[in-house]
Scaffold this motif. Sequence first.
Motif, PDB file in Angstrom:
ATOM      1  N   ILE A   1       0.852  -1.185   0.000  1.00 18.81           N
ATOM      2  CA  ILE A   1       0.000   0.000   0.000  1.00 18.81           C
ATOM      3  C   ILE A   1       0.895   1.245   0.000  1.00 18.81           C
ATOM      4  N   PRO A   2       0.718   2.163  -0.955  1.00 18.74           N
ATOM      5  CA  PRO A   2       1.525   3.392  -0.956  1.00 18.74           C
ATOM      6  C   PRO A   2       1.241   4.233   0.294  1.00 18.74           C
ATOM      7  N   TYR A   3       2.288   4.652   0.966  1.00 18.15           N
ATOM      8  CA  TYR A   3       2.198   5.537   2.124  1.00 18.15           C
ATOM      9  C   TYR A   3       3.227   6.648   1.962  1.00 18.15           C
ATOM     10  N   LYS A   4       3.184   7.609   2.868  1.00 22.56           N
ATOM     11  CA  LYS A   4       4.126   8.724   2.855  1.00 22.56           C
ATOM     12  C   LYS A   4       4.815   8.838   4.214  1.00 22.56           C
ATOM     13  N   ILE A   5       6.035   9.342   4.202  1.00 25.64           N
ATOM     14  CA  ILE A   5       6.716   9.729   5.437  1.00 25.64           C
ATOM     15  C   ILE A   5       6.790  11.248   5.455  1.00 25.64           C
ATOM     16  N   LEU A   6       6.192  11.855   6.472  1.00 28.16           N
ATOM     17  CA  LEU A   6       6.295  13.294   6.660  1.00 28.16           C
ATOM     18  C   LEU A   6       7.462  13.539   7.612  1.00 28.16           C
ATOM     19  N   HIS A   7       8.508  14.139   7.082  1.00 27.84           N
ATOM     20  CA  HIS A   7       9.738  14.359   7.850  1.00 27.84           C
ATOM     21  C   HIS A   7       9.879  15.849   8.144  1.00 27.84           C
ATOM     22  N   GLN A   8       9.556  16.249   9.387  1.00 26.88           N
ATOM     23  CA  GLN A   8       9.716  17.651   9.793  1.00 26.88           C
ATOM     24  C   GLN A   8      11.143  17.826  10.299  1.00 26.88           C
ATOM     25  N   TYR A   9      11.969  18.500   9.517  1.00 25.53           N
ATOM     26  CA  TYR A   9      13.386  18.584   9.868  1.00 25.53           C
ATOM     27  C   TYR A   9      13.761  19.893  10.552  1.00 25.53           C
ATOM     28  N   LYS A  10      12.820  20.796  10.722  1.00 27.29           N
ATOM     29  CA  LYS A  10      13.089  21.992  11.514  1.00 27.29           C
ATOM     30  C   LYS A  10      12.966  21.629  12.984  1.00 27.29           C
ATOM     31  N   TRP A  11      14.044  21.821  13.746  1.00 28.25           N
ATOM     32  CA  TRP A  11      14.058  21.427  15.143  1.00 28.25           C
ATOM     33  C   TRP A  11      13.230  22.389  15.971  1.00 28.25           C
ATOM     34  N   MET A  12      12.958  22.061  17.217  1.00 30.74           N
ATOM     35  CA  MET A  12      12.024  22.815  18.037  1.00 30.74           C
ATOM     36  C   MET A  12      12.505  24.211  18.395  1.00 30.74           C
ATOM     37  N   ASP A  13      13.773  24.520  18.138  1.00 33.02           N
ATOM     38  CA  ASP A  13      14.255  25.874  18.412  1.00 33.02           C
ATOM     39  C   ASP A  13      13.486  26.923  17.621  1.00 33.02           C
ATOM     40  N   GLU A  14      12.880  26.503  16.522  1.00 27.88           N
ATOM     41  CA  GLU A  14      12.153  27.454  15.690  1.00 27.88           C
ATOM     42  C   GLU A  14      10.900  27.969  16.383  1.00 27.88           C
ATOM     43  N   TYR A  15      10.352  27.194  17.310  1.00 32.85           N
ATOM     44  CA  TYR A  15       9.103  27.635  17.936  1.00 32.85           C
ATOM     45  C   TYR A  15       9.054  27.443  19.450  1.00 32.85           C
ATOM     46  N   LEU A  16      10.084  26.815  20.047  1.00 27.30           N
ATOM     47  CA  LEU A  16      10.128  26.664  21.501  1.00 27.30           C
ATOM     48  C   LEU A  16      10.988  27.772  22.105  1.00 27.30           C
ATOM     49  N   ASP A  17      10.451  28.485  23.093  1.00 23.77           N
ATOM     50  CA  ASP A  17      11.180  29.560  23.755  1.00 23.77           C
ATOM     51  C   ASP A  17      12.030  28.961  24.875  1.00 23.77           C
ATOM     52  N   CYS A  18      13.296  28.663  24.557  1.00 27.19           N
ATOM     53  CA  CYS A  18      14.179  28.013  25.532  1.00 27.19           C
ATOM     54  C   CYS A  18      14.538  28.935  26.697  1.00 27.19           C
ATOM     55  N   SER A  19      14.403  30.241  26.510  1.00 30.42           N
ATOM     56  CA  SER A  19      14.747  31.170  27.591  1.00 30.42           C
ATOM     57  C   SER A  19      13.765  31.067  28.755  1.00 30.42           C
ATOM     58  N   LYS A  20      12.575  30.500  28.512  1.00 29.28           N
ATOM     59  CA  LYS A  20      11.558  30.374  29.555  1.00 29.28           C
ATOM     60  C   LYS A  20      11.211  28.925  29.893  1.00 29.28           C
TER      61      LYS A  20
END
Length: 209
Positions: free
Chosen positions: A80-99
């Motif tokens: 059965i054809p399937y897809k792999i969704l690979h999100q390669y942007k790490w969480m630094d793009e949206y996680l506020d590590c300063s808090k």
Amino acid sequence: MYKKSDYTEYRISEIPATETMPTFRIQYQAKMTDLLTEVPLGFPKNALISLRLCDVLIQFKSPSYQILDTIVIDKKNKPIPYKILHQYKWMDEYLDCSKTIFELTTYDFSVTPYTSKVAEFQVSHYDEIHELNQMRKGSISIKKMYLKKDAINYDFFTLSNPNIWVVNENVAMALKNAMITGIALIPIADGESFCGEDVVSKAQKLLNL
């Protein structure tokens, strides 16, 4: 299901077209759902999804990702054809590590019964969490999570510790309308703390499991 190779070197980058994706097989009590697993390549932030789920998600905005072709073999040995969704942007793009505040739980198995200690800590870059995981010094979780304001521009993105997807109302409605299987949509109220929740138990209640 199984994978043939190690793809962790592409954890924060696109996977080259020269790489061959693994083939997966449905085994034991597993069912052919639209979302089969969140770690098909051996690390978080990628997912093994059906063509139907892929068609829903590509309509919305998310941190950078790529879609890769693969095959899932069902219990009748049908590919059965399937897809792999690979999100390669790490969480630094949206996680506020300063808090954001993390917790490291360490264990002492030299005594009976074993003991554990919990210590809070912060990082300047989320990649430090990956390095700590590689060192296997203990289990890491998030005690208090803060997202950057820019994160609200995304319709969906993935998190680690806990390993969940966060979607907005538009994505949730599209998933419901498409009758996507293999997921549980867990409502999160504004300002609600969900890091300490047992996400699996909450999902099981929603699915009446």
